[in-house]
Design a protein around this motif. Structure first.
Motif, short mmCIF file in Angstrom:
data_model
loop_
_atom_site.label_atom_id
_atom_site.label_comp_id
_atom_site.label_asym_id
_atom_site.label_seq_id
_atom_site.Cartn_x
_atom_site.Cartn_y
_atom_site.Cartn_z
N GLY A 170 4.72 13.70 5.55
CA GLY A 170 3.91 12.58 5.09
C GLY A 170 4.40 11.25 5.63
O GLY A 170 3.61 10.38 5.99
N LEU A 171 5.73 11.09 5.69
CA LEU A 171 6.31 9.86 6.23
C LEU A 171 5.95 9.69 7.70
O LEU A 171 5.61 8.58 8.14
N LEU A 172 6.02 10.76 8.47
CA LEU A 172 5.65 10.70 9.88
C LEU A 172 4.18 10.32 10.05
O LEU A 172 3.84 9.45 10.87
N ALA A 173 3.30 10.95 9.26
CA ALA A 173 1.88 10.62 9.34
C ALA A 173 1.63 9.17 8.95
O ALA A 173 0.83 8.47 9.59
N ALA A 174 2.34 8.69 7.91
CA ALA A 174 2.18 7.29 7.49
C ALA A 174 2.63 6.34 8.59
O ALA A 174 1.99 5.30 8.84
N GLU B 57 0.85 -1.19 0.00
CA GLU B 57 0.00 0.00 0.00
C GLU B 57 0.89 1.25 0.00
O GLU B 57 2.09 1.18 0.31
N LEU B 58 0.29 2.38 -0.33
CA LEU B 58 1.08 3.61 -0.44
C LEU B 58 1.80 3.94 0.86
O LEU B 58 2.99 4.29 0.84
N THR B 59 1.12 3.82 2.00
CA THR B 59 1.77 4.14 3.27
C THR B 59 2.91 3.16 3.58
O THR B 59 3.95 3.56 4.11
N PRO C 55 12.98 6.24 3.62
CA PRO C 55 14.23 6.25 4.38
C PRO C 55 15.42 5.72 3.59
O PRO C 55 16.53 6.26 3.69
N LEU C 56 15.21 4.68 2.78
CA LEU C 56 16.32 4.12 2.01
C LEU C 56 16.75 5.05 0.89
O LEU C 56 17.95 5.17 0.61
N LEU C 57 15.80 5.71 0.23
CA LEU C 57 16.16 6.70 -0.79
C LEU C 57 16.96 7.84 -0.17
O LEU C 57 17.98 8.28 -0.72
N TYR C 58 16.51 8.32 0.97
CA TYR C 58 17.19 9.41 1.68
C TYR C 58 18.61 9.00 2.04
O TYR C 58 19.57 9.74 1.79
N LEU C 59 18.73 7.80 2.62
CA LEU C 59 20.06 7.33 3.04
C LEU C 59 20.97 7.13 1.85
O LEU C 59 22.16 7.49 1.90
#
Length: 748
Positions: free
Chosen positions: A234-238, A79-81, A89-93
């Motif tokens: 959005g990540l925090l809300a998910a 799912e999107l969330t 997180p992996l893209l960021y890292l």
């Protein structure tokens, strides 16, 4: 489920097409970057945008296939969330790591970042041709659609207003963007001092700065960084939504606290932590709640991949912000404790290097360079010094960052958060009690969140040296707000739940709307809103006519490029407005002059002293080199060198190690060494005046030296808060008796 031979062949052909397409696009982009002149305007902006999107696309190829392999799925349906929680997180890292490694080797160039990401993507696609992630569409009910519409309305409006503007908050100009831009200008990672303020940020872990550096380098602009934190909001809300789904069966009950958080304490511009700044608090907090989610997932299904992703998220968090250590530590210990109790030894041992890879390696770097992973803090436990440094833990006290007594705590919290958020937090704590009572069968997992809440409050009060800075309280407040899911879940039907949820969200949305429109004066935000409305209609039209997922994705990507292109074109014109609206107060009129310098004029090398806002001087294309020229010693010395030189003393106040000894000849020599052709001096801020020598107008000693040598320093602007001098390089060299030369060295 095993794939047929035909499916394998089809995926293999798609993979070969993907590899060939990435190679071709990258080659064309590099050729265009060479051929198109620097002053080509819109065509250069288009190249930068394609470079950014291609780099993120290549990173997505890597992450999606690696994640699918980790979960042992050929096609991993999320799912999107779920996708956000695993992938972001992996893209960021990945982008932060690539940038950091290239920077440490002196190869910090935008095209090298692009090429490395594309080559890695091609390699991963070749090795893992069949694995992928597919986002599964989830049907939402009517009330859920209303809530999501509220989210999108505020997000789109906020992005429209803030997208073209340069981040102008104080900490952003002092180090969040200043340090990365200095890395980009010198094409390597090196120590950039934060002289006129706390020395600590210059030694901090740099995941966030490496990520910011990558975005700025690829775009050749900083305009996007005002809105990047929307992703982490959005990540925090998910993460909150998925956490609460562990304990409530109704999706609306789980969406409610995520919505309170998304439209409440972390969003409005009034707070220190918000989605429209380049601060690092929001990414760090989002990563920590992602780690909490993986801990709960591991408790439900003890798979090694959850332990690894939880450890990685903890590592990313401490790699973003040192101040998160007291909050990450209990989560990490709980994660390792649970893994060890379940005797999952391979996961336990693998989680250690994963934690280090996520961000712990920055502390090992400090340990190697300075003998202290938390330098400049002096770490003492029960009277025994573990690591020496110049800052005692009570160093923050003279600046009002530490509570004098615990009696200050209640009033401080009420003043900062306000009654609405505290009421939501209090009701949420009652909700956790309700959850513990009615869901005793899940108590082994449910107890972790209230336990973490208590630990985080204690860590804030008794461990965090900045326990008068309430933004470090957002973490327990978020847990408190999340508990409202239990109270809402006790309501009998969705209509009653909607009658509770929607008025709260409507109130938050109204507050956000007023604050957003007041923050940027009319009519600055009108072009951005018009562009985004146009793109919203275009995207709606695409959704109506699209026949496949690929058509929709291509249309959405095209709309995104148009929006980003418009934002980038507006960002240069809005530079003056950014300065006027930023946290630079009386300095703004004088600093406008410096920000007029743009291509094809040659970049300036600016020596600065005074208020700690050097990023305000880098100019619209980040071309100006803004450098602190030492008055005490060699230009490449940092505060660690001065600390050694002055006998490794420990101070109970933020000692200005860079300026313990003042020597005019050393300063003149360093001005010449870095090739400075402009001197910008600003009056010290009130909270810094007690620490530095100064004139009667609160300027540093450099202003006196400049005014006493008018043949070298030619006044351009003089005001009560700012002085700008043109430096006569020939006269400076004549004074120093140096042969005429245009060469200068790198200041590190």
């Amino acid at each position: 489920m095993a794939m047929s031979l035909m499916e394998k062949q089809t995926r293999y052909l798609k993979t070969m097409f993907l590899i060939g397409g990435m190679a071709l696009l990258t080659s064309l982009l590099l050729a265009a970057d060479i051929v198109v002149p620097e002053n080509a305007g819109w065509s250069r902006d288009l190249i930068y945008l394609v470079r950014l999107i291609l780099t993120f696309g290549a990173s997505w190829v890597i992450v999606s296939r690696v994640v699918a392999v980790l979960f042992r799925h050929t096609t991993l349906r999320l799912e999107l969330t779920e996708w956000m929680i695993v992938v972001i997180p992996l893209l960021y890292l990945m982008l932060a790591l690539v940038t950091a490694i290239l920077g440490l080797f002196g190869l910090l160039f935008a095209n090298i970042i692009l090429v490395v990401c594309v080559l890695l993507a091609m390699g991963v696609a070749w090795v893992v041709p069949h694995n992928r992630i597919v986002i599964v569409a989830k049907c939402f009910g009517g009330i859920e659609k209303v809530i999501i519409t509220m989210w999108l309305m505020i997000i789109v409006l906020g992005a429209a207003i803030y997208l073209p503007f340069t981040p102008g908050r104080w900490d952003t100009m002092a180090y969040h963007l200043y340090i990365p831009v200095r890395w980009l200008q010198e094409n390597c990672i090196f120590h950039v001092p934060t002289v006129f303020g706390d020395l600590t940020p210059a030694f901090s872990p740099a995941n966030a700065w490496a990520f910011n550096a990558a975005v700025m380098d690829l775009l050749n602009s900083d305009f996007l960084l005002n809105c990047v934190n929307l992703i982490f909001l959005g990540l925090l809300a998910a993460a909150i939504y998925r956490i609460m789904l562990h304990f409530v069966n109704n999706r609306l009950s789980a969406i409610a606290p995520a919505s309170f958080i998304m439209l409440g304490p972390l969003f409005v511009q009034h707070y220190d932590v918000n989605a429209f700044s380049a601060y690092s608090d929001l990414p760090a907090q989002a990563m920590l709640f992602v780690a909490l989610l993986f801990l709960l997932e591991y408790l439900r299904r003890p798979l090694g991949v959850y332990a690894l992703l939880g450890a990685l998220s903890c590592g990313i968090c401490v790699g973003i912000k040192t101040g998160m250590i007291p909050y990450v530590l209990p989560v990490t210990l709980l994660l390792f404790g649970v893994v060890i109790v379940k005797r999952h030894w391979i996961a336990a041992f693998a989680a250690i290097p994963t934690l280090i890879l996520g961000g712990g390696w920055w502390y090992f770097r400090n340990l190697k360079l300075y003998g202290n992973p938390l330098f400049p803090a002096d770490i003492t436990v029960f009277g025994h010094r573990l690591f020496a440094g110049p800052y005692a833990l009570d160093c923050a006290h003279p600046y009002g960052y530490t509570m004098n007594t615990l009696n200050e705590f209640p009033g401080m919290v009420v003043d900062y958060f306000g009654l609405p958020l505290l009421v939501l937090t209090g009701s949420g704590l009652i909700g956790w009690g309700v959850g513990l009572f009615y869901q005793r069968q899940q108590i082994s997992r449910l107890v972790f969140l209230p336990l973490i809440f208590v630990i985080w409050i204690l860590a804030f009060v008794f461990i965090n040296p900045y326990n008068a800075v309430c933004r470090f309280l957002f973490l327990p407040v978020i847990i408190g707000i999340a508990g409202n899911a239990f109270l809402i879940d006790r309501l009998k039907n969705d209509l009653l739940k909607a009658l509770v949820i929607l008025p709260i969200l409507a109130g938050f949305s109204l507050i956000n709307l007023v604050l957003l429109l007041n923050d940027i004066p009319f009519p600055w935000y009108i072009p951005g809103i018009l562009w985004l409305l146009l793109m919203a209609f275009a995207l709606f039209f695409i959704m109506q006519i699209q026949r496949s997922r690929w058509q929709f994705m291509c249309g959405a990507l095209l709309c995104l490029m148009v929006v980003l292109f418009a934002g980038k074109r507006l960002s240069v014109a809005y530079r003056d407005a950014t300065l006027a609206l930023g946290d630079i107060g009386d300095y703004e009129p004088a600093l406008r002059l410096v920000n007029k310098n743009s291509y094809p004029n040659p970049p300036l090398t600016i020596a600065y002293a005074g208020a700690n806002i050097p990023y305000a001087l880098v100019g619209p294309q980040m071309r100006n080199r803004v450098i602190y020229c030492s008055v005490s010693g060699p230009q490449n010395s940092n505060s660690y060198d001065y600390w050694l030189r002055y006998g490794k003393k420990t101070y109970s106040y933020a000692v200005p190690l860079y300026r313990e000894v003042l020597n005019r000849e050393i300063w003149f020599s360093n001005l010449n060494l870095v090739g400075a052709n402009l001197l910008v001096l600003t009056a010290l801020e009130p909270n810094e005046r007690a620490r530095f020598e100064q004139t009667a107008q609160h300027f540093t000693i450099e202003k006196t030296w400049a005014e006493s040598n008018p043949e070298i320093f030619i006044p351009i602007v003089t005001s009560k808060s700012c002085a700008i001098f043109q430096i006569n390089r020939e006269a400076l060299k004549l004074l120093l008796d140096i042969p005429d030369s245009d060469e200068h060295v790198k200041p590190f």
